[in-house]
Scaffold this motif. Structure first.
Motif, PDB file in Angstrom:
ATOM      1  N   VAL A  60       0.881  -1.162   0.000  1.00 36.26           N
ATOM      2  CA  VAL A  60       0.000   0.000   0.000  1.00 36.26           C
ATOM      3  C   VAL A  60       0.920   1.214   0.000  1.00 36.26           C
ATOM      4  O   VAL A  60       1.777   1.349   0.874  1.00 36.26           O
ATOM      5  N   LEU A  61       0.756   2.069  -1.003  1.00 35.24           N
ATOM      6  CA  LEU A  61       1.610   3.247  -1.115  1.00 35.24           C
ATOM      7  C   LEU A  61       0.791   4.484  -0.734  1.00 35.24           C
ATOM      8  O   LEU A  61      -0.276   4.721  -1.301  1.00 35.24           O
ATOM      9  N   VAL A  62       1.286   5.221   0.237  1.00 34.21           N
ATOM     10  CA  VAL A  62       0.619   6.467   0.630  1.00 34.21           C
ATOM     11  C   VAL A  62       1.580   7.595   0.274  1.00 34.21           C
ATOM     12  O   VAL A  62       2.730   7.578   0.707  1.00 34.21           O
ATOM     13  N   PRO A  67       5.235  19.796  -0.622  1.00 34.85           N
ATOM     14  CA  PRO A  67       5.790  20.810  -1.527  1.00 34.85           C
ATOM     15  C   PRO A  67       4.884  21.076  -2.723  1.00 34.85           C
ATOM     16  O   PRO A  67       4.787  22.214  -3.191  1.00 34.85           O
ATOM     17  N   GLN A  68       4.176  20.036  -3.168  1.00 34.55           N
ATOM     18  CA  GLN A  68       3.291  20.215  -4.333  1.00 34.55           C
ATOM     19  C   GLN A  68       2.112  21.132  -3.984  1.00 34.55           C
ATOM     20  O   GLN A  68       1.717  21.970  -4.795  1.00 34.55           O
ATOM     21  N   VAL A  69       1.586  20.988  -2.760  1.00 30.83           N
ATOM     22  CA  VAL A  69       0.479  21.861  -2.348  1.00 30.83           C
ATOM     23  C   VAL A  69       1.005  23.291  -2.200  1.00 30.83           C
ATOM     24  O   VAL A  69       0.375  24.258  -2.660  1.00 30.83           O
ATOM     25  N   ASN A  70       2.191  23.403  -1.595  1.00 32.02           N
ATOM     26  CA  ASN A  70       2.772  24.748  -1.437  1.00 32.02           C
ATOM     27  C   ASN A  70       2.981  25.415  -2.794  1.00 32.02           C
ATOM     28  O   ASN A  70       2.754  26.619  -2.961  1.00 32.02           O
ATOM     29  N   GLU A  71       3.380  24.609  -3.763  1.00 37.19           N
ATOM     30  CA  GLU A  71       3.605  25.147  -5.108  1.00 37.19           C
ATOM     31  C   GLU A  71       2.290  25.659  -5.702  1.00 37.19           C
ATOM     32  O   GLU A  71       2.238  26.757  -6.262  1.00 37.19           O
ATOM     33  N   GLN A  72       1.238  24.832  -5.561  1.00 35.55           N
ATOM     34  CA  GLN A  72      -0.076  25.242  -6.081  1.00 35.55           C
ATOM     35  C   GLN A  72      -0.545  26.514  -5.387  1.00 35.55           C
ATOM     36  O   GLN A  72      -1.087  27.417  -6.027  1.00 35.55           O
ATOM     37  N   GLU A  99      -5.837  19.680  -6.324  1.00 37.17           N
ATOM     38  CA  GLU A  99      -5.116  19.744  -7.602  1.00 37.17           C
ATOM     39  C   GLU A  99      -3.799  18.981  -7.517  1.00 37.17           C
ATOM     40  O   GLU A  99      -3.449  18.200  -8.393  1.00 37.17           O
ATOM     41  N   ALA A 100      -3.078  19.187  -6.402  1.00 35.18           N
ATOM     42  CA  ALA A 100      -1.765  18.526  -6.246  1.00 35.18           C
ATOM     43  C   ALA A 100      -1.946  17.014  -6.178  1.00 35.18           C
ATOM     44  O   ALA A 100      -1.183  16.267  -6.807  1.00 35.18           O
ATOM     45  N   ALA A 101      -2.983  16.561  -5.455  1.00 34.76           N
ATOM     46  CA  ALA A 101      -3.195  15.118  -5.321  1.00 34.76           C
ATOM     47  C   ALA A 101      -3.537  14.504  -6.674  1.00 34.76           C
ATOM     48  O   ALA A 101      -3.029  13.439  -7.034  1.00 34.76           O
ATOM     49  N   GLY A 102      -4.390  15.203  -7.435  1.00 29.35           N
ATOM     50  CA  GLY A 102      -4.779  14.694  -8.760  1.00 29.35           C
ATOM     51  C   GLY A 102      -3.565  14.536  -9.647  1.00 29.35           C
ATOM     52  O   GLY A 102      -3.354  13.497 -10.285  1.00 29.35           O
ATOM     53  N   GLN A 103      -2.733  15.571  -9.642  1.00 24.15           N
ATOM     54  CA  GLN A 103      -1.538  15.562 -10.489  1.00 24.15           C
ATOM     55  C   GLN A 103      -0.582  14.436 -10.069  1.00 24.15           C
ATOM     56  O   GLN A 103      -0.058  13.683 -10.892  1.00 24.15           O
ATOM     57  N   LEU A 104      -0.401  14.305  -8.744  1.00 23.87           N
ATOM     58  CA  LEU A 104       0.548  13.290  -8.247  1.00 23.87           C
ATOM     59  C   LEU A 104       0.064  11.880  -8.534  1.00 23.87           C
ATOM     60  O   LEU A 104       0.832  11.013  -8.940  1.00 23.87           O
ATOM     61  N   ARG A 105      -1.215  11.653  -8.332  1.00 24.49           N
ATOM     62  CA  ARG A 105      -1.784  10.340  -8.610  1.00 24.49           C
ATOM     63  C   ARG A 105      -1.525   9.955 -10.053  1.00 24.49           C
ATOM     64  O   ARG A 105      -1.123   8.838 -10.364  1.00 24.49           O
ATOM     65  N   PHE A 106      -1.765  10.936 -10.910  1.00 26.77           N
ATOM     66  CA  PHE A 106      -1.563  10.725 -12.346  1.00 26.77           C
ATOM     67  C   PHE A 106      -0.101  10.328 -12.603  1.00 26.77           C
ATOM     68  O   PHE A 106       0.186   9.353 -13.291  1.00 26.77           O
ATOM     69  N   PRO A 175      -3.363  11.528   0.686  1.00 27.98           N
ATOM     70  CA  PRO A 175      -3.735  11.944   2.040  1.00 27.98           C
ATOM     71  C   PRO A 175      -5.005  12.777   2.057  1.00 27.98           C
ATOM     72  O   PRO A 175      -4.995  13.948   2.405  1.00 27.98           O
ATOM     73  N   PHE A 176      -6.071  12.143   1.624  1.00 23.62           N
ATOM     74  CA  PHE A 176      -7.383  12.765   1.610  1.00 23.62           C
ATOM     75  C   PHE A 176      -8.380  11.824   2.217  1.00 23.62           C
ATOM     76  O   PHE A 176      -8.261  10.612   2.062  1.00 23.62           O
TER      77      PHE A 176
END
Ligand SMILES: CC(C)(COP(=O)(O)OP(=O)(O)OC[C@H]1O[C@@H](n2cnc3c(N)ncnc32)[C@H](O)[C@@H]1OP(=O)(O)O)[C@@H](O)C(=O)NCCC(=O)NCCS
Length: 448
Positions: A60-62, A67-72, A99-106, A175-176
């Protein structure tokens, strides 16, 4: 192929084999900080995770996304706000997090889809399943700070995750979490990983972080004389945590440690902190004896204890194969029954995995350690050393100054652990009379 390659490859591969065997069918929860992905480590990490999964580990990868949220947020002209290391998620931060989670998941799903011919895991597309596995509730107002859309884990969908893992997929969790009314909450990666690991009763929780682990002197600067502490028993970890100021940011010593402790206390026997900066850190931690980072381990005290009459059969079963191949001298059931009080054992779930007996020679202030055995399937995990330490403690408590062993095949194991070879003439008189000169055992002594 050169002979040098054979000489290095074959022993290396054999040394890894017990770990492959040991981890097959186990569940690991791996928490990766967003910084690792920002630092361009995703491709190699995905390869390593795919490799570990192909060796039979359920993963299971979490992922984190600080930093991605800070960037957004920065692109929207905002700055992240943290209180005590926890993000205050206002509506702009929530949008940024989504937005950051969507991008990272992708990006992560794409990384696992590359069965490219020139990568180490060529042809091994890993199926990744992500979903609404986490139910959350608001963190609320703490010390006057309203954390707004920052949440806490309320429930983990164990059945859903288990089904996906059993179907051979890797489970990816952002982490949602969602409330039963559909409201989204931003969660901490560390809390999500810990909650998932405990809910699944995973075998390992591994944090891949910006920290290399915890040093032997945790607050002193790094240096050759202050290496990473590779293994901290739970009790020691708790004491260390109590002595530290409350951690406020990821580089603080206790930041990941507190989650490792929680996981261990709730039944995850081993939790690790390893550095993403080292290529292959995951493989080094999981498939190499000492590992690379810090492991917090819940040493179940009841598993290491003195033997009782109920353990005779288990001990016989354990040592019999080694008596048959000549590694150990034959002992009868009657003999073991008579001497059972001299034995120390490692027991887990009713099965005896290791044993050793201590025969004192009080007149010479020494004792013989005999029949040290670890079952083949759990050798190389430190049980031999654990038993040795316990036997040494028993000998010390009896006021003895040394212990000795007679061995024909295991000399180097003992030398590495502080024993020195002596002439058989050194043996106490009574033991010398029983010494089998034909067997030509080596005599090794350790001063306590
Ligand atoms: C020797 C023995 C007790 C060690 O137990 P263990 O739980 O595997 O030991 P640990 O995990 O503490 O240590 C493992 C290390 O010892 C090494 N080792 C194992 N057997 C060894 C041997 N015969 N000689 C030298 N080193 C040995 C392993 O390679 C491993 O090395 P590493 O630390 O570099 O990875 C176990 O291998 C055993 O039961 N052997 C058969 C019985 C025996 O020989 N008993 C001694 C009778 S005197």
């Amino acid at each position: 192929m050169s002979n040098v390659f054979n000489f290095t490859f074959v022993p290396w591969f054999r040394s890894v084999a017990p770990y492959i065997h040991m981890h097959r069918g186990k569940t690991f929860v791996v928490g990766v900080v967003g910084e690792a992905i920002a630092a361009g480590k995703l491709a190699n990490l995905a390869t390593d995770l795919a490799l570990v999964q192909s060796l039979g580990v359920k993963i299971v990868l979490v992922h984190g996304f600080r930093p991605q949220v800070n960037e957004q947020l920065a692109t929207k002209g905002h700055q992240g706000r943290f209180v005590g290391g926890v993000r205050v998620t206002d509506s702009v931060a929530l949008d940024s997090a989504q937005e950051a989670a969507g991008q990272l998941r992708f990006e992560i799903e794409a990384a696992f889809s590359q069965g490219l011919p020139n990568t180490p895991m060529a042809g091994s597309t890993v199926r990744v399943i992500s979903g609404n596995f986490i139910t959350a509730r608001p963190l609320g107002i703490i010390d006057g700070v309203d954390f707004q859309h920052t949440g806490m884990v309320r429930k983990v969908d164990v059945a859903g995750i288990t089904r996906s893992l059993d179907a051979g997929a890797m489970v990816l969790i952002s982490p949602f979490g969602f409330s039963p009314t559909g409201e989204a909450f931003n969660l901490g990666m560390e809390e999500v990983a810990t909650s998932v690991a405990t809910a699944l009763q995973a075998d390992k929780l591994i944090f891949l972080t910006e920290k290399p682990g915890i040093r032997v002197q945790p607050l002193a600067p790094e240096g050759e004389d202050n290496p990473i502490d590779t293994e901290i028993p739970l009790a020691e970890a708790r004491a260390l945590m109590a002595s530290l100021p409350p951690p406020a940011q990821p580089l603080d010593v206790g930041y990941y440690l507190r989650h490792c402790i929680t996981a261990c206390e709730r039944g995850v026997e081993r939790s690790h902190i390893i550095p993403f900066a080292v290529d292959g850190a995951l493989l080094l931690e999981v498939y190499v004896h000492d590992g690379i980072g810090t492991m917090v381990v819940d040493e179940k005290l009841e598993s290491l204890r003195e033997a009782t009459a109920d353990d005779v059969t288990g001990i016989l079963q354990l040592i019999e194969p080694f008596e048959k191949d000549g590694t150990l001298v034959k002992r009868s059931r009657t003999e073991i029954e008579r001497d059972i009080g001299n034995y120390t054992i490692v027991e887990h779930d009713g099965v005896i995995f290791a044993c050793a007996a201590l025969y004192p020679c009080p007149e010479a202030k020494t004792a013989e350690m005999a029949a040290l055995t670890v079952s083949p399937q759990s050798q190389g995990q430190g049980d031999g050393e654990k038993v040795l330490k316990r036997v040494e403690a028993r000998a010390r408590a009896m006021g003895l100054q040394s212990i000795f062993v007679l061995t024909t095949r295991t000399m180097h194991w003992f030398i590495k652990r502080g024993f020195q070879q002596v002439d058989p003439e050194w043996l106490p008189e009574a033991r010398k009379r029983k010494y089998n000169w034909d067997r030509k055992s080596q005599v090794l002594v350790k001063h306590l």
